[in-house]
Scaffold this active site. Structure first.
Site, PDB file in Angstrom:
ATOM      1  N   CYS A  75      52.529  36.259  32.981  1.00  0.00           N
ATOM      2  CA  CYS A  75      52.018  35.326  33.965  1.00  0.00           C
ATOM      3  C   CYS A  75      51.305  36.055  35.103  1.00  0.00           C
ATOM      4  O   CYS A  75      50.424  36.867  34.882  1.00  0.00           O
ATOM      5  CB  CYS A  75      53.166  34.427  34.435  1.00  0.00           C
ATOM      6  SG  CYS A  75      52.638  32.839  35.093  1.00  0.00           S
ATOM      7  N   HIS A  76      51.702  35.802  36.361  1.00  0.00           N
ATOM      8  CA  HIS A  76      51.029  36.392  37.521  1.00  0.00           C
ATOM      9  C   HIS A  76      51.292  37.883  37.676  1.00  0.00           C
ATOM     10  O   HIS A  76      50.677  38.520  38.541  1.00  0.00           O
ATOM     11  CB  HIS A  76      51.458  35.666  38.796  1.00  0.00           C
ATOM     12  CG  HIS A  76      50.860  34.305  38.943  1.00  0.00           C
ATOM     13  ND1 HIS A  76      49.819  34.039  39.779  1.00  0.00           N
ATOM     14  CD2 HIS A  76      51.148  33.133  38.333  1.00  0.00           C
ATOM     15  CE1 HIS A  76      49.492  32.757  39.707  1.00  0.00           C
ATOM     16  NE2 HIS A  76      50.295  32.179  38.825  1.00  0.00           N
TER      17      HIS A  76
END
Length: 195
Positions: free
Chosen positions: A114-115
């Site tokens: 993800c991030h």
């Protein structure tokens, strides 16, 4: 595992427990050695007004036992970059960026979800690399010279990536293989090694 306030807890706690099951010691580090506020991100199901992006709400707390400035990356065999909003501000921490560069420069295992991609991008480590992430972070790969793949899981040399924690079933076997290979090559001297 670097964390900060706004770390997504599913992204973070699952790897801590999963790697510990394989006898890897996961060292959690932050800007300071202290307790941080975790969050939960999800797109709420069956809302009257649909969400286009994840909603954030408070979750568990997690303690970093090391400050980035005290971490010697040569002492570690692998790096796990979890997601949430923490990478938005952690990517400006020069100590952390130096740690991340070490793992890429020395071809040590790196996993990101993800991030977490924002950290590898800010460290300048995605040039010529292929990776995946949640679709809203694809620019963090392509703007830094990498190739984005809209796949649940991507493996590129020492780098393994997945979109969200929903894809962890695909991520952990290859990441563990990389860590075990590093351990066999002599980077992990003890029975329990650092990841």
């Amino acid at each position: 595992m670097p964390i900060g306030d706004g770390t997504e807890m599913m992204d973070t706690l699952y790897p801590i427990f999963r790697l510990s099951e394989e006898r890897f010691e996961v060292v959690v580090a932050g800007p300071e050695a202290r307790t941080y506020h975790g969050v939960m991100h999800e797109i709420p199901p069956q809302e009257n007004v649909p969400w286009d992006i994840t909603r954030e709400q408070p979750s568990y707390h997690i303690r970093a036992t090391e400050a980035f400035s005290d971490v010697n990356p040569a002492d570690y065999d692998g790096l796990f970059l979890s997601g949430g909003r923490a990478p938005e501000y952690l990517r400006y921490d020069e100590d952390l960026l130096g740690i991340i560069r070490h793992f890429f420069e020395h071809n040590k295992p790196v996993a990101m979800v993800c991030h977490g991609v924002e950290l590898a991008a800010a460290a300048g480590c995605l040039q010529g690399r292929k990776a995946t992430t949640v679709a809203k972070c694809a620019l963090d790969i392509t703007q830094f010279g990498g190739t984005y793949a809209d796949d649940p899981f991507v493996s590129d040399g020492n780098l393994v990536s997945c979109r969200t924690w929903h894809d962890y079933a695909l991520l952990f076997k290859p990441f563990l293989k990389l860590l075990q290979k590093t351990q066999v090559m002599g980077n992990g001297a003890s029975e329990q090694v650092h990841a």
